[in-house]
Design an enzyme around this catalytic site. Structure first.
Site, mmCIF file in Angstrom:
data_model
loop_
_atom_site.group_PDB
_atom_site.id
_atom_site.type_symbol
_atom_site.label_atom_id
_atom_site.label_comp_id
_atom_site.label_asym_id
_atom_site.label_seq_id
_atom_site.Cartn_x
_atom_site.Cartn_y
_atom_site.Cartn_z
ATOM 1 C CB CYS A 36 8.014 -13.694 20.266
ATOM 2 S SG CYS A 36 7.067 -13.958 18.640
ATOM 3 C CB CYS A 83 4.960 -16.835 18.135
ATOM 4 S SG CYS A 83 6.852 -17.654 18.531
ATOM 5 C CB CYS A 89 6.775 -17.002 14.405
ATOM 6 S SG CYS A 89 7.221 -15.399 15.350
ATOM 7 C CE LYS A 107 12.621 -56.676 5.066
ATOM 8 N NZ LYS A 107 11.488 -56.980 4.276
ATOM 9 C CE LYS A 149 15.010 -57.230 0.989
ATOM 10 N NZ LYS A 149 14.596 -56.255 0.459
ATOM 11 C CG ASP A 182 8.807 -53.477 3.835
ATOM 12 O OD1 ASP A 182 9.777 -53.184 3.236
ATOM 13 O OD2 ASP A 182 7.567 -52.675 3.398
ATOM 14 C CB CYS A 209 10.583 -14.293 17.010
ATOM 15 S SG CYS A 209 10.144 -15.791 17.972
ATOM 16 N NE ARG A 240 8.713 -57.106 -7.610
ATOM 17 C CZ ARG A 240 8.005 -57.071 -6.776
ATOM 18 N NH1 ARG A 240 7.532 -55.960 -6.251
ATOM 19 N NH2 ARG A 240 7.435 -58.204 -6.245
ATOM 20 C CB SER A 264 8.687 -60.618 -3.888
ATOM 21 O OG SER A 264 8.862 -60.155 -2.797
ATOM 22 C CG LEU A 265 14.269 -61.995 -2.610
ATOM 23 C CD1 LEU A 265 15.543 -61.133 -2.042
ATOM 24 C CD2 LEU A 265 14.761 -63.391 -3.021
ATOM 25 C CD GLU A 288 23.657 -60.568 -4.547
ATOM 26 O OE1 GLU A 288 22.774 -59.565 -4.796
ATOM 27 O OE2 GLU A 288 23.894 -61.568 -5.263
ATOM 28 C CE1 TYR A 293 26.270 -49.729 -5.353
ATOM 29 C CE2 TYR A 293 24.362 -48.552 -5.082
ATOM 30 C CZ TYR A 293 25.493 -48.686 -4.832
ATOM 31 O OH TYR A 293 26.458 -47.724 -3.979
ATOM 32 C CG ASP A 295 7.417 -58.971 4.723
ATOM 33 O OD1 ASP A 295 6.778 -59.008 3.564
ATOM 34 O OD2 ASP A 295 8.557 -58.607 4.942
ATOM 35 C CE LYS A 300 20.290 -62.412 -4.880
ATOM 36 N NZ LYS A 300 20.643 -61.181 -6.028
ATOM 37 C CD GLU A 350 16.420 -52.995 -4.880
ATOM 38 O OE1 GLU A 350 16.247 -53.795 -5.619
ATOM 39 O OE2 GLU A 350 15.570 -52.715 -3.740
ATOM 40 C CG ASP A 363 14.920 -49.839 2.018
ATOM 41 O OD1 ASP A 363 14.188 -50.346 1.356
ATOM 42 O OD2 ASP A 363 14.572 -49.397 3.241
HETATM 43 S S1 IVH Z 1 17.360 -60.531 -5.499
HETATM 44 C C1 IVH Z 1 14.047 -63.207 -7.404
HETATM 45 N N1 IVH Z 1 19.163 -59.136 -4.383
HETATM 46 O O1 IVH Z 1 14.691 -56.982 -2.227
HETATM 47 C C2 IVH Z 1 15.093 -62.457 -6.567
HETATM 48 N N2 IVH Z 1 16.879 -58.200 -4.237
HETATM 49 O O2 IVH Z 1 12.511 -58.259 -0.881
HETATM 50 C C3 IVH Z 1 14.697 -61.098 -6.169
HETATM 51 N N3 IVH Z 1 16.759 -56.037 -3.285
HETATM 52 O O3 IVH Z 1 12.358 -56.978 -5.217
HETATM 53 C C4 IVH Z 1 15.773 -60.032 -6.125
HETATM 54 N N4 IVH Z 1 18.833 -55.840 -2.709
HETATM 55 O O4 IVH Z 1 14.013 -54.935 -5.072
HETATM 56 C C5 IVH Z 1 17.893 -59.156 -4.618
HETATM 57 N N5 IVH Z 1 20.892 -57.832 -3.695
HETATM 58 C C6 IVH Z 1 19.568 -58.080 -3.783
HETATM 59 C C7 IVH Z 1 18.696 -56.792 -3.398
HETATM 60 C C8 IVH Z 1 17.584 -57.410 -3.790
HETATM 61 C C9 IVH Z 1 17.664 -55.204 -2.571
HETATM 62 C C10 IVH Z 1 15.290 -55.777 -3.108
HETATM 63 C C11 IVH Z 1 14.598 -56.155 -4.593
HETATM 64 C C12 IVH Z 1 13.500 -57.090 -4.393
HETATM 65 C C13 IVH Z 1 13.455 -57.026 -2.877
HETATM 66 C C14 IVH Z 1 12.903 -58.396 -2.196
#
Ligand code: IVH
Length: 675
Positions: A418, A415, A433, A321, A118, A36, A438, A139, A85-86, A116, A231, A40, A297, A181, A120
């Site tokens: 052996c 192998c 093997c 990140k 993030k 990622d 062995c 999504r 996305s963020l 919060e 979540y 990015d 946020k 998520e 994965d």
């Molecule tokens: S907010 C417009 N909150 O991260 C707001 N995203 O890199 C977008 N993700 O697509 C989402 N934990 O899949 C938000 N606490 C969290 C998150 C979260 C994981 C993921 C989500 C998003 C991606 C963006």
């Protein structure tokens, strides 16, 4: 890759093409080839070029939209509003810059931020109408996702319905959407990979890919077994976000019965955000799921509205990140290891490289096909990734950095331990093997047998096992039960105290339940869960040894392949001898009865539909624990039908026969009474 010789247009075109290719791999195929962070970095390079040359921005640029194309297979559904996305921050400076900009645009420096974790995983939109879940959509490309409702319903942290009293609170409308998520917890991920390995399949690369793949599986039963988790982090209705603050939305979601990550906090200003991030980084190693950063946020919706959106992300939120847990290093050689089943695994020997706090010098390459897929040669520079508890793996090869003296790897045909010829069965990825004697197989079998999940013999580790097998003191698993203090004292680096405690551990292991003994035999495809189901259903080692394929297949989750592997195992005289030696050593050969009471004795239950909180397995187990029986079809003899959501013909039949129908609450009440 800014290049003085190319025009900005050419640079932009090249970047867009690269990005689109990787978007397709990531979103379309679930098979990313770059991290990622790399993706990015390219996006930001393109953003910078486009900012310097606004006349070159086109509506189809990857900076101007959300993601890639959704895959074929599930019905496509347009999102009520785009799932964005963020933007990312990779260090403190970038975070401070975001806070500064947000405060400037909002015209205040005394605002609150909801912090919060993030997670994965992958984001999902759930639609509830009149309190009931009607749709779950991935999504996808942000505008259009895939309708995976049937799979989403199997995720236990997704409520199928919301009790009216929980949402009576002022802000909840009759119909709403919840976004959040989906993740695969690390334990489930490990289990999945153990199963895949036992089946000779390549392991899933990481929990996120495994979650994405699972959500697109066409078989909801399989999805249910994988134990995904959801979540929640947003609540929306037709007009947008429902609650006036993000923090309020999270509390309301939790109160309504959604799983909301408890690691959340409202903070003031950048220093407190940084403190939250530091805490989250510390938590990272201990959480049962993967996180890759922190999402910050702006808490107030009013301010969020004032800040608005850029092309692909809101201005009011940022993803901080964590440093990537991957690194580039050189492959110095490829070794091959022989496992307990004889499976031969190639392992890359790396120039040592620090990744996320540990030095990595080996990474698994899984099998010959994987080496071919990666196009790896000895001497290549590679990207190595490490996640959670996962063994480091080579994720891609930097082919343009290939040294002139790089050498292709020739997979051995004998192998390495052996010398017997290696065999590869048709349709399988692994070479094996097949020499049961062995020494490498014996060593690995012993280590597996002694491991925590099997006989749990502490102190029987690498160094001891190596000496015991090298000196011929242990020639088979059962020989460990013949070891005495004198034998152990003859080993290097073993004193009286260690010898005595190891003997105590070995002694204790004689009491390990039958399922562990079955697991310890190392029968192909028989992992922890299968061993458990076999022990429970058949009740003894003798019954397992004598069971016909048909009888074996009657055991839950056992199909023809597993049944055949069990029959094959017991057909080998050496294996039967081993079992007899273990019996003579006094190991547990009969199952402890699971039944704890007989209050429901004589009662037959039929389960149908999806229960709100229990899986079918759980319901079955609890009924059996009280002495009840669970049958597959409804007849006049059925005492109760337990019906969940989407109960079908069994419910109709129960009604027509006048059989008592219970919901989950009814079943729980009955189980409680039985106590
Ligand atoms: S907010 C417009 N909150 O991260 C707001 N995203 O890199 C977008 N993700 O697509 C989402 N934990 O899949 C938000 N606490 C969290 C998150 C979260 C994981 C993921 C989500 C998003 C991606 C963006």
């Amino acid at each position: 890759m800014p290049d003085a010789k190319r025009t900005p247009q050419q640079q932009i075109d090249a970047l867009r093409e690269t990005l689109r290719h990787h978007e397709y791999l990531y979103y379309g195929l679930d098979a990313p080839e770059v991290s990622d962070a790399q993706y990015d970095a390219w996006i930001r390079e393109l953003q910078a070029l486009e900012a310097a040359h606004p006349e070159l921005v086109t509506p189809d640029s990857p900076t101007q939209r959300v993601g890639g194309k959704p895959k074929e297979g599930f019905a496509k559904v347009a999102h009520s509003r785009p799932m964005l996305s963020l933007d990312n921050a990779y260090n403190e400076d970038e975070l401070r810059e975001w806070v500064r900009r947000v405060q400037e645009l909002a015209g205040t420096d005394t605002m609150e931020y909801a912090c919060e974790l993030k997670l994965d995983g992958l984001s999902l939109a759930l639609t509830y109408e009149h309190g009931r879940l009607v749709r779950g959509v991935t999504r996808g490309d942000g505008a259009v996702g895939e309708d995976v409702t049937s799979n989403v319903r199997t995720i236990r942290s997704v409520p199928l319905s919301i009790a009216p009293q929980k949402v009576r609170a002022a802000h909840w409308p009759a119909s709403f959407e919840v976004r959040g998520e989906v993740v695969m917890p690390l334990a489930a991920f490990q289990r999945l990979n153990e199963e895949r390995e036992a089946q000779g399949l390549a392991p899933a690369a990481n929990p996120r890919n495994a979650a994405a793949g699972t959500l697109r599986t066409l078989e909801p039963n399989i999805v249910a077994q994988r134990r995904l988790d959801f979540y929640a982090y947003f609540a929306l209705d037709a007009d947008g976000y429902i609650f006036p603050r993000q923090s309020e939305a999270l509390d309301a979601l939790a109160a309504a019965g959604f799983r909301v990550n408890p690691e959340r906090r409202v903070v003031h200003g950048v220093e407190e955000i940084l403190a939250f991030i530091a805490r989250a980084e510390g938590l990272r190693e201990t959480l049962p799921y993967e996180i890759d950063g922190v999402v910050v946020k702006v808490d107030s919706r009013e301010l969020q509205q004032r800040l608005g959106f850029t092309g692909r992300a809101p201005r009011w939120a940022i993803a901080y990140k964590f440093a990537a847990r991957s690194a580039v290093t050189q492959v110095q050689g490829i070794a091959v290891q022989v496992g307990r089943t004889g499976k031969v695994t190639p392992v890359a020997e790396l120039a040592p490289v620090p990744i996320g706090g540990t030095t990595v010098s080996r990474a698994t390459l899984h099998n010959a096909d994987e080496i071919a897929r990666l196009g790896l040669e000895i001497g290549d520079f590679v990207v190595v990734e490490r996640g959670g508890d996962v063994i480091p793996k080579v994720s891609s090869v930097l082919k343009d950095r290939r040294p002139a003296d790089a050498k292709p790897f020739v997979f051995p045909d004998t192998c390495p331990v052996c010398g017997s010829p290696l065999l590869r069965e048709e349709g399988e990825a692994d070479w094996r093997c097949v020499n049961v004697d062995c020494p490498a197989r014996l060593r690995e079998s012993l280590l597996f047998f002694a491991s925590r999940k099997v006989m749990n013999i502490e102190g029987l580790g690498d160094a001891v096992v190596q000496q015991l097998t090298d000196r011929g003191m242990v020639r088979g698993l059962a020989d460990i039960y013949a070891l005495d203090e004198a034998a152990l004292l003859s080993l290097e680096r073993i004193g009286e105290k260690t010898a005595r405690s190891l003997l105590e551990e070995i002694e204790r292991s004689r009491q390990a339940p039958l399922e562990r003994v079955i697991l310890g035999l190392g029968i192909r495809f028989v992992g922890e869960r299968t061993a458990q189901l076999l022990a429970q259903a058949l009740g003894s080692m003798d019954a397992l040894m004598q069971a016909t394929p048909e009888e074996l297949e009657r055991v839950e989750e056992v199909g023809p392949r597993i049944a055949a592997a069990i029959r094959e195992y017991f057909a080998v005289p050496a294996n039967r001898e081993l079992v007899e030696k273990l019996r003579a050593a006094g190991l547990q050969f009969t199952a402890v009865r699971r039944q704890q009471s007989s209050r429901l004795a004589g009662k037959t239950f039929v389960l149908t539909g999806t229960l709100p909180t229990m899986t079918r397995d759980e319901a079955k187990e609890r009924i059996e624990r009280e002495g009840g029986k669970v049958a597959g079809s409804v007849s006049k003899k059925t005492s109760y039908v337990v019906a969940g959501d989407d109960a079908g013909s069994k419910l109709d039949k129960a009604r027509s026969l006048g059989v008592t129908v219970l919901d989950e609450a009814g079943l729980l009440a009955l189980l409680d009474e039985a106590k």
